[in-house]
Motif scaffolding. Structure first.
Motif, PDB file in Angstrom:
ATOM      1  N   MET A   1      25.126  31.455  14.053  1.00 36.82           N
ATOM      2  CA  MET A   1      26.148  31.813  15.036  1.00 36.82           C
ATOM      3  C   MET A   1      25.588  31.705  16.451  1.00 36.82           C
ATOM      4  SD  MET A   1      28.437  35.287  15.120  1.00 36.82           S
ATOM      5  CE  MET A   1      29.731  35.475  16.350  1.00 36.82           C
ATOM      6  N   LYS A   2      26.320  31.037  17.336  1.00 34.00           N
ATOM      7  CA  LYS A   2      25.839  30.829  18.699  1.00 34.00           C
ATOM      8  C   LYS A   2      25.954  32.115  19.520  1.00 34.00           C
ATOM      9  CE  LYS A   2      26.529  25.864  19.131  1.00 34.00           C
ATOM     10  NZ  LYS A   2      27.091  24.777  19.956  1.00 34.00           N
ATOM     11  N   GLU A   3      25.007  32.256  20.460  1.00 34.68           N
ATOM     12  CA  GLU A   3      25.013  33.424  21.335  1.00 34.68           C
ATOM     13  C   GLU A   3      25.971  33.200  22.507  1.00 34.68           C
ATOM     14  OE1 GLU A   3      21.091  35.393  22.116  1.00 34.68           O
ATOM     15  OE2 GLU A   3      20.327  33.553  21.215  1.00 34.68           O
ATOM     16  N   THR A   4      26.470  34.311  23.036  1.00 38.43           N
ATOM     17  CA  THR A   4      27.387  34.248  24.171  1.00 38.43           C
ATOM     18  C   THR A   4      26.609  34.320  25.485  1.00 38.43           C
ATOM     19  OG1 THR A   4      29.163  35.291  22.904  1.00 38.43           O
ATOM     20  CG2 THR A   4      29.346  35.360  25.298  1.00 38.43           C
ATOM     21  N   MET A   5      26.868  33.361  26.371  1.00 40.37           N
ATOM     22  CA  MET A   5      26.258  33.367  27.704  1.00 40.37           C
ATOM     23  C   MET A   5      27.081  34.210  28.667  1.00 40.37           C
ATOM     24  SD  MET A   5      23.706  32.178  29.503  1.00 40.37           S
ATOM     25  CE  MET A   5      23.521  33.269  30.906  1.00 40.37           C
ATOM     26  N   ILE A   6      28.395  33.972  28.681  1.00 31.03           N
ATOM     27  CA  ILE A   6      29.288  34.703  29.585  1.00 31.03           C
ATOM     28  C   ILE A   6      30.522  35.153  28.812  1.00 31.03           C
ATOM     29  CG2 ILE A   6      30.776  34.542  31.634  1.00 31.03           C
ATOM     30  CD1 ILE A   6      28.722  32.617  32.822  1.00 31.03           C
ATOM     31  N   ASN A   7      30.891  36.405  29.020  1.00 30.23           N
ATOM     32  CA  ASN A   7      32.072  36.963  28.374  1.00 30.23           C
ATOM     33  C   ASN A   7      32.996  37.553  29.438  1.00 30.23           C
ATOM     34  OD1 ASN A   7      33.972  38.104  26.722  1.00 30.23           O
ATOM     35  ND2 ASN A   7      32.576  39.502  25.671  1.00 30.23           N
ATOM     36  N   CYS A   8      34.126  36.899  29.659  1.00 34.12           N
ATOM     37  CA  CYS A   8      35.149  37.408  30.586  1.00 34.12           C
ATOM     38  C   CYS A   8      36.248  38.064  29.740  1.00 34.12           C
ATOM     39  CB  CYS A   8      35.749  36.276  31.417  1.00 34.12           C
ATOM     40  SG  CYS A   8      34.582  35.512  32.558  1.00 34.12           S
ATOM     41  N   ASN A   9      36.449  39.354  29.934  1.00 34.16           N
ATOM     42  CA  ASN A   9      37.397  40.095  29.120  1.00 34.16           C
ATOM     43  C   ASN A   9      38.496  40.712  29.981  1.00 34.16           C
ATOM     44  OD1 ASN A   9      38.567  41.367  26.887  1.00 34.16           O
ATOM     45  ND2 ASN A   9      37.303  43.189  27.129  1.00 34.16           N
ATOM     46  N   ASN A  10      39.715  40.152  29.860  1.00 36.20           N
ATOM     47  CA  ASN A  10      40.893  40.665  30.567  1.00 36.20           C
ATOM     48  C   ASN A  10      40.638  40.792  32.075  1.00 36.20           C
ATOM     49  OD1 ASN A  10      43.604  41.503  30.515  1.00 36.20           O
ATOM     50  ND2 ASN A  10      43.029  43.659  30.470  1.00 36.20           N
ATOM     51  N   VAL A  11      40.053  39.754  32.657  1.00 40.29           N
ATOM     52  CA  VAL A  11      39.655  39.788  34.072  1.00 40.29           C
ATOM     53  C   VAL A  11      40.852  39.519  34.985  1.00 40.29           C
ATOM     54  CG1 VAL A  11      38.224  38.702  35.848  1.00 40.29           C
ATOM     55  CG2 VAL A  11      37.294  39.102  33.559  1.00 40.29           C
ATOM     56  N   SER A  12      41.049  40.429  35.937  1.00 40.34           N
ATOM     57  CA  SER A  12      42.045  40.228  36.990  1.00 40.34           C
ATOM     58  C   SER A  12      41.380  40.463  38.338  1.00 40.34           C
ATOM     59  CB  SER A  12      43.226  41.200  36.837  1.00 40.34           C
ATOM     60  OG  SER A  12      43.960  40.904  35.663  1.00 40.34           O
ATOM     61  N   TYR A  13      41.859  39.739  39.343  1.00 35.87           N
ATOM     62  CA  TYR A  13      41.331  39.903  40.696  1.00 35.87           C
ATOM     63  C   TYR A  13      42.481  39.838  41.689  1.00 35.87           C
ATOM     64  CZ  TYR A  13      38.576  39.218  44.942  1.00 35.87           C
ATOM     65  OH  TYR A  13      38.037  39.358  46.193  1.00 35.87           O
ATOM     66  N   LYS A  14      42.642  40.906  42.453  1.00 35.53           N
ATOM     67  CA  LYS A  14      43.707  40.983  43.452  1.00 35.53           C
ATOM     68  C   LYS A  14      43.127  40.823  44.851  1.00 35.53           C
ATOM     69  CE  LYS A  14      46.633  44.254  40.873  1.00 35.53           C
ATOM     70  NZ  LYS A  14      47.220  45.617  40.893  1.00 35.53           N
ATOM     71  N   TYR A  15      43.952  40.270  45.744  1.00 36.27           N
ATOM     72  CA  TYR A  15      43.509  40.116  47.129  1.00 36.27           C
ATOM     73  C   TYR A  15      44.720  40.223  48.054  1.00 36.27           C
ATOM     74  CZ  TYR A  15      45.599  35.482  47.323  1.00 36.27           C
ATOM     75  OH  TYR A  15      46.502  34.448  47.328  1.00 36.27           O
ATOM     76  N   ARG A  16      44.439  40.462  49.325  1.00 34.51           N
ATOM     77  CA  ARG A  16      45.479  40.445  50.365  1.00 34.51           C
ATOM     78  C   ARG A  16      45.192  39.307  51.330  1.00 34.51           C
ATOM     79  NH1 ARG A  16      45.438  46.273  50.135  1.00 34.51           N
ATOM     80  NH2 ARG A  16      47.529  47.101  49.795  1.00 34.51           N
ATOM     81  N   ALA A  17      46.176  38.449  51.566  1.00 31.24           N
ATOM     82  CA  ALA A  17      45.997  37.368  52.548  1.00 31.24           C
ATOM     83  C   ALA A  17      45.833  37.955  53.948  1.00 31.24           C
ATOM     84  CB  ALA A  17      47.182  36.408  52.502  1.00 31.24           C
ATOM     85  N   ASN A  18      46.553  39.041  54.238  1.00 36.11           N
ATOM     86  CA  ASN A  18      46.373  39.790  55.483  1.00 36.11           C
ATOM     87  C   ASN A  18      46.809  41.239  55.240  1.00 36.11           C
ATOM     88  OD1 ASN A  18      49.301  40.085  56.201  1.00 36.11           O
ATOM     89  ND2 ASN A  18      49.170  37.843  56.358  1.00 36.11           N
ATOM     90  N   GLU A  19      46.577  42.081  56.219  1.00 41.04           N
ATOM     91  CA  GLU A  19      46.804  43.518  56.040  1.00 41.04           C
ATOM     92  C   GLU A  19      48.259  43.866  55.759  1.00 41.04           C
ATOM     93  OE1 GLU A  19      45.258  45.655  59.345  1.00 41.04           O
ATOM     94  OE2 GLU A  19      43.177  45.073  58.976  1.00 41.04           O
ATOM     95  N   ASN A  20      49.178  43.054  56.249  1.00 43.89           N
ATOM     96  CA  ASN A  20      50.600  43.376  56.125  1.00 43.89           C
ATOM     97  C   ASN A  20      51.218  42.938  54.789  1.00 43.89           C
ATOM     98  OD1 ASN A  20      50.609  44.429  58.765  1.00 43.89           O
ATOM     99  ND2 ASN A  20      50.838  42.360  59.616  1.00 43.89           N
ATOM    100  N   GLU A  21      50.493  42.122  54.041  1.00 46.65           N
ATOM    101  CA  GLU A  21      51.040  41.603  52.783  1.00 46.65           C
ATOM    102  C   GLU A  21      50.633  42.472  51.597  1.00 46.65           C
ATOM    103  OE1 GLU A  21      50.398  37.553  51.876  1.00 46.65           O
ATOM    104  OE2 GLU A  21      51.267  36.792  53.725  1.00 46.65           O
ATOM    105  N   GLU A  22      51.426  42.404  50.550  1.00 47.07           N
ATOM    106  CA  GLU A  22      51.075  43.086  49.318  1.00 47.07           C
ATOM    107  C   GLU A  22      49.942  42.335  48.616  1.00 47.07           C
ATOM    108  OE1 GLU A  22      54.299  43.696  46.664  1.00 47.07           O
ATOM    109  OE2 GLU A  22      55.561  44.709  48.152  1.00 47.07           O
ATOM    110  N   GLU A  23      49.234  43.056  47.748  1.00 45.48           N
ATOM    111  CA  GLU A  23      48.165  42.417  46.980  1.00 45.48           C
ATOM    112  C   GLU A  23      48.740  41.363  46.029  1.00 45.48           C
ATOM    113  OE1 GLU A  23      44.408  45.350  46.422  1.00 45.48           O
ATOM    114  OE2 GLU A  23      46.133  45.739  45.131  1.00 45.48           O
ATOM    115  N   LYS A  24      48.011  40.257  45.896  1.00 50.27           N
ATOM    116  CA  LYS A  24      48.400  39.194  44.974  1.00 50.27           C
ATOM    117  C   LYS A  24      47.298  38.994  43.950  1.00 50.27           C
ATOM    118  CE  LYS A  24      51.004  36.584  48.476  1.00 50.27           C
ATOM    119  NZ  LYS A  24      51.087  35.285  49.208  1.00 50.27           N
TER     120      LYS A  24
END
Length: 281
Positions: A1-24
């Motif tokens: 069985m091969k070993e895992t190098m990277i495991n991304c589990n249910n990854v989300s990333y939010k950001y704001r384009a500017n202060e007045n906008e909601e997070e996307k």
């Protein structure tokens, strides 16, 4: 069985384009694993989230939700950051932004020096890394006088000198001409096949992605398709809906099938196409 190098589990990333906008959401609920020694390509148009997820894989970004584990190390643990970045090196789109010294060999030595490696071992690592990417004869040259493709190979050598288990390349050929693109991709493949280093390639070039072991296609921060290149590219209609191309021969097969010609739809290169056409009666 091969070993895992990277495991991304249910990854989300939010950001704001500017202060007045909601997070996307730049990345929204992404889950996948990368095996040690694998060559994975991640495809998607601009804004799909592919570069954002790449930056999570060596802790340049931390997930808003979910976890990223690199060879057993959780990126959210600030005490592990240096070790994570030593295991998973990153090569960016513009090589000029990564070159820090006035002499090629000094530039390649920069990373190992920061890791506190013994000078004698650094010398060996620099020479070895430059030979791996075919740039040893340029070790005394000034980086700014080299071509774009040569600069990108120097950037790759700088990461190799740190002896990572994994290299993440964020559109490394986007600023290169076709010849430079071909050279860099050949060296990336050689590093993967000959030295067993895990490769994660972020690209929008279908011919590059076709050479990977496995593909992930992203759109709007989510994984839309995943599988071997033949499987993914045979979804021509879906790829076009996502605003992405497929290899030209794959698209030709798709059009021929639409015209009623019985031809396999998962052909990836010209040689395969020629063989199939010769067998048609």
């Amino acid at each position: 069985m091969k070993e895992t190098m990277i495991n991304c589990n249910n990854v989300s990333y939010k950001y704001r384009a500017n202060e007045n906008e909601e997070e996307k959401y730049a990345v929204n609920g992404v889950t996948f694993k990368v095996e040690k020694g694998e060559f994975l390509a991640i495809l998607g148009h601009n804004g799909s989230g592919k570069s954002t997820i790449a930056k999570h894989m060596n802790a340049l970004l931390l997930p808003t939700e979910g976890t990223v584990v690199v060879d057993g190390l959780d990126t959210s643990n600030s005490e592990c950051l240096w070790e994570i970045r030593a295991k998973a090196g990153m090569v960016f789109q513009n090589p000029d932004n990564q070159l820090v010294a006035t002499i090629v060999e000094e530039d390649v030595a920069f990373g190992p020096e920061n890791l506190g490696i013994d000078p004698k071992e650094i010398r060996e690592r620099v020479d070895d890394s430059l030979k791996k990417v075919g740039m040893y004869e340029y070790r005394k040259h000034a980086p700014h006088l080299l071509s774009g493709g040569q600069k990108q190979r120097i950037a790759l050598a700088g990461i190799l000198a740190m002896q990572p288990d994994c290299i993440i390349l964020d559109e490394p050929t986007a600023m290169l001409d076709p010849s430079g693109r071909k050279d860099v991709l050949n060296y990336i493949k050689e590093v993967n096949e000959k030295y067993g280093i895990t490769i994660i390639l972020i690209t929008h070039y279908m011919d590059e992605a076709a050479q990977a072991d496995r593909l992930i296609v992203m759109d709007n921060g989510k994984i839309i398709l995943e599988g071997k290149p033949r499987e993914v590219f045979s979804n021509v209609k879906k790829m076009k809906e996502l605003g992405l191309d497929v290899p030209q021969v794959t698209e030709l097969c798709y059009e021929l099938r639409k015209e009623g010609i019985n031809i396999n739809s998962n052909i990836l290169n010209v040689d395969e196409m020629v063989n199939v056409l010769c067998q048609l009666k």
